[in-house]
Design an enzyme around this catalytic site. Structure first.
Site, PDB file in Angstrom:
ATOM      1  CB  SER A 170      39.789  43.876  48.629  1.00 34.17           C
ATOM      2  OG  SER A 170      41.065  43.884  48.028  1.00 34.17           O
ATOM      3  CE1 TYR A 184      38.951  39.130  45.851  1.00 28.55           C
ATOM      4  CE2 TYR A 184      40.122  41.203  45.573  1.00 28.55           C
ATOM      5  CZ  TYR A 184      39.730  40.142  46.369  1.00 28.55           C
ATOM      6  OH  TYR A 184      40.116  40.105  47.698  1.00 28.55           O
ATOM      7  CE  LYS A 188      36.817  41.066  48.185  1.00 37.27           C
ATOM      8  NZ  LYS A 188      36.281  40.502  49.434  1.00 37.27           N
TER       9      LYS A 188
HETATM   10  N1  LIG Z   1      44.673  37.690  51.497  1.00 38.34           N
HETATM   11  C1  LIG Z   1      44.621  38.885  50.985  1.00 38.34           C
HETATM   12  O1  LIG Z   1      45.648  39.438  50.581  1.00 38.34           O
HETATM   13  C2  LIG Z   1      43.312  39.637  50.892  1.00 38.34           C
HETATM   14  C3  LIG Z   1      43.347  40.981  50.529  1.00 38.34           C
HETATM   15  C4  LIG Z   1      42.156  41.695  50.451  1.00 38.34           C
HETATM   16  C5  LIG Z   1      40.963  41.055  50.739  1.00 38.34           C
HETATM   17  N2  LIG Z   1      40.964  39.742  51.085  1.00 38.34           N
HETATM   18  C6  LIG Z   1      39.666  39.132  51.377  1.00 38.34           C
HETATM   19  O2  LIG Z   1      39.721  38.453  52.605  1.00 38.34           O
HETATM   20  C7  LIG Z   1      38.704  37.458  52.638  1.00 38.34           C
HETATM   21  C8  LIG Z   1      39.299  36.164  53.152  1.00 38.34           C
HETATM   22  O3  LIG Z   1      40.277  35.696  52.230  1.00 38.34           O
HETATM   23  P1  LIG Z   1      41.651  35.047  52.702  1.00 38.34           P
HETATM   24  O4  LIG Z   1      42.744  35.832  52.088  1.00 38.34           O
HETATM   25  O5  LIG Z   1      41.642  34.823  54.170  1.00 38.34           O
HETATM   26  O6  LIG Z   1      41.614  33.674  51.900  1.00 38.34           O
HETATM   27  P2  LIG Z   1      41.613  32.142  52.360  1.00 38.34           P
HETATM   28  O7  LIG Z   1      41.515  31.369  51.085  1.00 38.34           O
HETATM   29  O8  LIG Z   1      42.752  31.857  53.278  1.00 38.34           O
HETATM   30  O9  LIG Z   1      40.255  31.979  53.179  1.00 38.34           O
HETATM   31  C9  LIG Z   1      39.006  32.088  52.534  1.00 38.34           C
HETATM   32  C10 LIG Z   1      38.035  31.087  53.134  1.00 38.34           C
HETATM   33  O10 LIG Z   1      36.763  31.284  52.483  1.00 38.34           O
HETATM   34  C11 LIG Z   1      36.232  30.007  52.182  1.00 38.34           C
HETATM   35  N3  LIG Z   1      35.293  30.106  51.058  1.00 38.34           N
HETATM   36  C12 LIG Z   1      35.577  30.207  49.730  1.00 38.34           C
HETATM   37  N4  LIG Z   1      34.433  30.249  49.033  1.00 38.34           N
HETATM   38  C13 LIG Z   1      33.423  30.184  49.916  1.00 38.34           C
HETATM   39  C14 LIG Z   1      32.013  30.193  49.806  1.00 38.34           C
HETATM   40  N5  LIG Z   1      31.406  30.221  48.609  1.00 38.34           N
HETATM   41  N6  LIG Z   1      31.267  30.141  50.938  1.00 38.34           N
HETATM   42  C15 LIG Z   1      31.877  30.078  52.147  1.00 38.34           C
HETATM   43  N7  LIG Z   1      33.209  30.037  52.327  1.00 38.34           N
HETATM   44  C16 LIG Z   1      33.973  30.102  51.215  1.00 38.34           C
HETATM   45  C17 LIG Z   1      37.432  29.124  51.863  1.00 38.34           C
HETATM   46  O11 LIG Z   1      37.116  27.743  52.007  1.00 38.34           O
HETATM   47  C18 LIG Z   1      38.443  29.625  52.887  1.00 38.34           C
HETATM   48  O12 LIG Z   1      38.365  28.893  54.098  1.00 38.34           O
HETATM   49  C19 LIG Z   1      38.138  37.396  51.219  1.00 38.34           C
HETATM   50  O13 LIG Z   1      36.927  38.126  51.159  1.00 38.34           O
HETATM   51  C20 LIG Z   1      39.204  38.077  50.393  1.00 38.34           C
HETATM   52  O14 LIG Z   1      38.691  38.657  49.205  1.00 38.34           O
HETATM   53  C21 LIG Z   1      42.110  39.015  51.159  1.00 38.34           C
END
Ligand SMILES: NC(=O)c1ccc[n+]([C@@H]2O[C@H](COP(=O)([O-])OP(=O)(O)OC[C@H]3O[C@@H](n4cnc5c(N)ncnc54)[C@H](O)[C@@H]3O)[C@@H](O)[C@H]2O)c1
Length: 287
Positions: A170, A184, A188
């Site tokens: 992230s 978080y 990260k």
């Molecule tokens: N969306 C953003 O702005 C953003 C920014 C930086 C990093 N991220 C990172 O991207 C990654 C994906 O997040 P996203 O934004 O697509 O969110 P999202 O909620 O749309 O998708 C996350 C998925 O992970 C699954 N999940 C949650 N806990 C879990 C576990 N213990 N084991 C297996 N699966 C699990 C959820 O069911 C979901 O399907 C994460 O690592 C998040 O930290 C997201």
């Protein structure tokens, strides 16, 4: 014409297989889609079995080779089992996205622009700390551990040597964000340095390890609050130097670069894709 591979051919992952964690939604689903589009056989894994099944069925219906599995990344036995099932189905594992993650919340600053009492460090929930670290950091370790185990065996199993591991980090690994919970940030930042260590150790086995560090993407993270709240989305859009949050399709080309031979000389890289969020701080803090 030289004997060098053609550039676009280097992005082809046909005949390879990819496992993605947290792939029922958001960024993980985009990874699964781009792998399928580029020719790989894919396993969608997620703690949300219903969502994983739904998305795998949809992609199969669209003509791709996709299976699904239930896997909570905080549980090493479930992670090991998901990898074993993947290898049994596809004969090896060439590409892994260690993506599952979440924000457990209680940021110290609220989207309403004031201090959030339950997000202050002196009262922060130790249960929430443990949950966030258990999924966002230990979950990545579990996934990379099992990826290394199966990738080291690829050649002996008659497959291609080594593989590519891509971790979702992230921009929070680099920049502190007041409206994301404190664990978080720590998780990260830990992911970033763990990725570098894994890349260093595993290079000799032909296993590349890199991380994608997204800025704000419209997904279901935080119960999809950005999708449910147009004003929060507008506020975020204003914070990003390029003027808008990203949509998940925008991460696909970078994911394919790192996963495929197009990224063959990249390992240990923490690649920001953040609309410029790293260039300046978000500073609502003079309360
Ligand atoms: N969306 C953003 O702005 C953003 C920014 C930086 C990093 N991220 C990172 O991207 C990654 C994906 O997040 P996203 O934004 O697509 O969110 P999202 O909620 O749309 O998708 C996350 C998925 O992970 C699954 N999940 C949650 N806990 C879990 C576990 N213990 N084991 C297996 N699966 C699990 C959820 O069911 C979901 O399907 C994460 O690592 C998040 O930290 C997201």
């Amino acid at each position: 014409m030289s004997d060098d591979p053609r550039t676009l051919d280097q992005f082809d992952v046909s005949g390879r297989s990819a496992l993605v964690t947290g792939a029922a939604s958001g960024i993980g689903l985009a990874y699964a889609e781009v792998m399928a589009e580029a020719g790989a056989k894919v396993t969608i894994t997620d703690i949300d079995a219903e969502g994983a099944a739904r998305e795998a069925d949809r992609l199969v219906h669209e003509g791709f080779e996709v299976r699904w599995d239930t896997c909570d990344v905080s549980d090493i036995e479930q992670v090991a089992r998901a990898f074993d099932h993947h290898v049994a189905a596809y004969g090896g594992c060439d590409i892994v996205f260690a993506n599952a993650g979440l924000d457990v919340g209680d940021s110290f600053w609220s989207p309403e622009d004031k201090r959030n009492p339950s997000g202050q460090i002196d009262v922060y929930s130790t249960d929430k700390w443990d949950k966030s670290i258990g999924i966002n950091l230990t979950g990545v370790f579990h996934t990379v551990r099992e990826a290394a185990r199966v990738m080291k065996a690829n050649e002996a199993n008659g497959g291609r040597r080594g593989g590519s591991i891509v971790i979702t980090s992230s921009n929070a690994a680099e920049v502190n964000e007041a409206i994301v919970g404190v664990p978080y940030m720590a998780a990260k930042a830990g992911v970033k340095h763990f990725m570098r260590h894994a890349a260093y150790e595993l290079a000799a086995y032909g296993i590349r390890v890199n991380a994608i560090a997204p800025g704000p993407f419209v997904t279901n993270i935080g119960d999809g609050w950005v999708k449910k709240n147009p004003r929060a989305k507008e506020a975020w859009d204003r914070l990003v130097p390029v003027g808008r949050m990203a949509e998940t399709y925008q991460i696909k080309p970078l994911a394919l670069l790192l996963a495929s031979d197009a990224g063959s000389y990249m390992t240990g890289s923490h690649v920001m894709i953040d609309g410029g969020m790293q260039l300046g701080s978000v500073k609502p803090l003079n309360d």
